[in-house]
Design an enzyme around this catalytic site. Sequence first.
Site, PDB file in Angstrom:
ATOM      1  N   TYR A 125      16.166   2.941  -6.074  1.00 58.38           N
ATOM      2  CA  TYR A 125      15.776   2.864  -5.225  1.00 58.38           C
ATOM      3  C   TYR A 125      16.334   3.932  -4.526  1.00 58.38           C
ATOM      4  CZ  TYR A 125      13.847   2.084   0.035  1.00 58.38           C
ATOM      5  OH  TYR A 125      13.596   2.623   0.983  1.00 58.38           O
ATOM      6  N   SER A 143      16.951   6.709   3.304  1.00 59.07           N
ATOM      7  CA  SER A 143      16.189   5.230   3.804  1.00 59.07           C
ATOM      8  C   SER A 143      18.349   4.989   3.997  1.00 59.07           C
ATOM      9  CB  SER A 143      16.259   4.258   2.903  1.00 59.07           C
ATOM     10  OG  SER A 143      16.228   3.282   2.909  1.00 59.07           O
TER      11      SER A 143
HETATM   12  P1  NAP Z   1       4.354   1.329   3.307  1.00 54.37           P
HETATM   13  O1  NAP Z   1       4.516   0.354   4.546  1.00 54.37           O
HETATM   14  O2  NAP Z   1       4.330   0.930   2.104  1.00 54.37           O
HETATM   15  O3  NAP Z   1       3.628   3.064   2.733  1.00 54.37           O
HETATM   16  C1  NAP Z   1       4.009   3.437   2.020  1.00 54.37           C
HETATM   17  C2  NAP Z   1       2.936   4.392   1.637  1.00 54.37           C
HETATM   18  O4  NAP Z   1       2.924   5.720   0.284  1.00 54.37           O
HETATM   19  C3  NAP Z   1       1.740   3.419   0.974  1.00 54.37           C
HETATM   20  O5  NAP Z   1       0.468   3.903   1.376  1.00 54.37           O
HETATM   21  C4  NAP Z   1       2.077   4.031  -0.275  1.00 54.37           C
HETATM   22  O6  NAP Z   1       0.552   3.233  -0.909  1.00 54.37           O
HETATM   23  C5  NAP Z   1       2.440   5.335  -1.069  1.00 54.37           C
HETATM   24  N1  NAP Z   1       2.959   5.008  -1.587  1.00 54.37           N
HETATM   25  C6  NAP Z   1       3.742   4.745  -2.234  1.00 54.37           C
HETATM   26  N2  NAP Z   1       4.074   5.335  -2.796  1.00 54.37           N
HETATM   27  C7  NAP Z   1       3.408   6.021  -3.431  1.00 54.37           C
HETATM   28  C8  NAP Z   1       3.201   7.472  -4.945  1.00 54.37           C
HETATM   29  N3  NAP Z   1       3.754   6.735  -6.097  1.00 54.37           N
HETATM   30  N4  NAP Z   1       2.307   7.696  -5.120  1.00 54.37           N
HETATM   31  C9  NAP Z   1       1.284   7.614  -3.738  1.00 54.37           C
HETATM   32  N5  NAP Z   1       1.177   6.939  -2.873  1.00 54.37           N
HETATM   33  C10 NAP Z   1       2.224   6.008  -2.688  1.00 54.37           C
HETATM   34  O7  NAP Z   1       5.891   2.046   3.474  1.00 54.37           O
HETATM   35  P2  NAP Z   1       7.159   2.414   4.835  1.00 54.37           P
HETATM   36  O8  NAP Z   1       8.033   1.622   4.805  1.00 54.37           O
HETATM   37  O9  NAP Z   1       6.073   2.933   6.012  1.00 54.37           O
HETATM   38  O10 NAP Z   1       8.053   3.618   3.779  1.00 54.37           O
HETATM   39  C11 NAP Z   1       7.790   4.850   4.268  1.00 54.37           C
HETATM   40  C12 NAP Z   1       8.905   5.640   3.716  1.00 54.37           C
HETATM   41  O11 NAP Z   1       9.911   5.258   4.573  1.00 54.37           O
HETATM   42  C13 NAP Z   1       9.475   5.479   2.547  1.00 54.37           C
HETATM   43  O12 NAP Z   1      10.013   6.442   1.517  1.00 54.37           O
HETATM   44  C14 NAP Z   1      10.520   4.111   2.393  1.00 54.37           C
HETATM   45  O13 NAP Z   1      11.837   4.630   1.491  1.00 54.37           O
HETATM   46  C15 NAP Z   1      10.920   4.781   3.841  1.00 54.37           C
HETATM   47  N6  NAP Z   1      11.606   3.337   4.827  1.00 54.37           N
HETATM   48  C16 NAP Z   1      11.508   2.481   5.429  1.00 54.37           C
HETATM   49  C17 NAP Z   1      12.009   1.861   5.335  1.00 54.37           C
HETATM   50  C18 NAP Z   1      10.832  -0.036   6.603  1.00 54.37           C
HETATM   51  O14 NAP Z   1      12.373  -0.225   7.116  1.00 54.37           O
HETATM   52  N7  NAP Z   1       9.547   0.024   6.601  1.00 54.37           N
HETATM   53  C19 NAP Z   1      13.175   1.826   5.543  1.00 54.37           C
HETATM   54  C20 NAP Z   1      13.957   2.430   5.314  1.00 54.37           C
HETATM   55  C21 NAP Z   1      13.211   3.742   4.453  1.00 54.37           C
HETATM   56  P3  NAP Z   1       0.539   1.555  -1.699  1.00 54.37           P
HETATM   57  O15 NAP Z   1      -0.182   1.075  -0.326  1.00 54.37           O
HETATM   58  O16 NAP Z   1      -0.401   1.288  -2.902  1.00 54.37           O
HETATM   59  O17 NAP Z   1       2.018   0.792  -1.869  1.00 54.37           O
END
Ligand code: NAP
Length: 260
Positions: free
Chosen positions: A154, A141
């Site tokens: 985080y 991130s």
């Molecule tokens: P999201 O929409 O919450 O999707 C993440 C998925 O991973 C969800 O299905 C979640 O399950 C699952 N998950 C999280 N922790 C878990 C665990 N310990 N064990 C099993 N499943 C788990 O998140 P996203 O925004 O797509 O983010 C994905 C990645 O991108 C993350 O690493 C995040 O830090 C990174 N990121 C995102 C952004 C952004 O702008 N979106 C920016 C910087 C970095 P639940 O639905 O049950 O929570």
Amino acid sequence: MDLNLNSKVFIVSGGSKGIGEAITRAIVAEGGIPVIATRSREATEVLARELQADGKEAYYVIGSLEEPEQCRRVVEETVARYGRIDGIVNNAGVNDGVGLEAGPEAFRRSVGHNLYHYYDLVHYALPQLKAARGAIVNISSKVALTGQGSTSGYAASKGAQLALTREWAAGLLPFGIRVNAILPAEVMTPLYRKWLDTSFDDPAQKEREIVSKIPLGRRMTTAEEIAATAVFLLSDRSAHTTGQFLVVDGGYVHLDRALT
Ligand code: NAP
């Protein structure tokens, strides 16, 4: 460009929502086979049914990745089913806002949610990754570079993922395994939506403020744009790229503030 992912097998943690879902879909679109490792049963079953109805191969293993045993199970089931692992996309995580006031227990839990499974999945899959001369993509991130001010667990995890990207890239050179990281900044996903809606009195105004500061196009990055970079890094089209941090964010982190 053909990415040559045909019938190759890739584990995608958190692969049924947000960025992970887009990566799963991109792997399928390129002819690869995704194994979704996540705790989100409902979203995963819906996605898998949709892909299978379309004649595509996709598999999933449901459970919380904080447990090393769950990471082992993901790898074992993948090997039992397909006999190979060509790559891992470490993506599951949550910006949980565990700051300095939250205390040692919360900090440890946050790092457990965000970091340890990145190591555990790669650890258990190492023999298959070596056999396949595979690729690893760590989704980190912008917070690893910029901080956020209230999310120690985080931030520590996202920074450690970059350190591990370089460490593994160096250690796995003899096996031809490439390791790279992608740093998203602002991507509208379920996680991002929840952060906006729960952190600000006026989420719509906050969203407009953020978008106005993104230099390229004054818009958020799409999950599909992150996924396109991920499948490129998984493919042998990036055969001489390793140990790199790709900041896919429309210039948000690095370009001159004066531009916005
Ligand atoms: P999201 O929409 O919450 O999707 C993440 C998925 O991973 C969800 O299905 C979640 O399950 C699952 N998950 C999280 N922790 C878990 C665990 N310990 N064990 C099993 N499943 C788990 O998140 P996203 O925004 O797509 O983010 C994905 C990645 O991108 C993350 O690493 C995040 O830090 C990174 N990121 C995102 C952004 C952004 O702008 N979106 C920016 C910087 C970095 P639940 O639905 O049950 O929570």
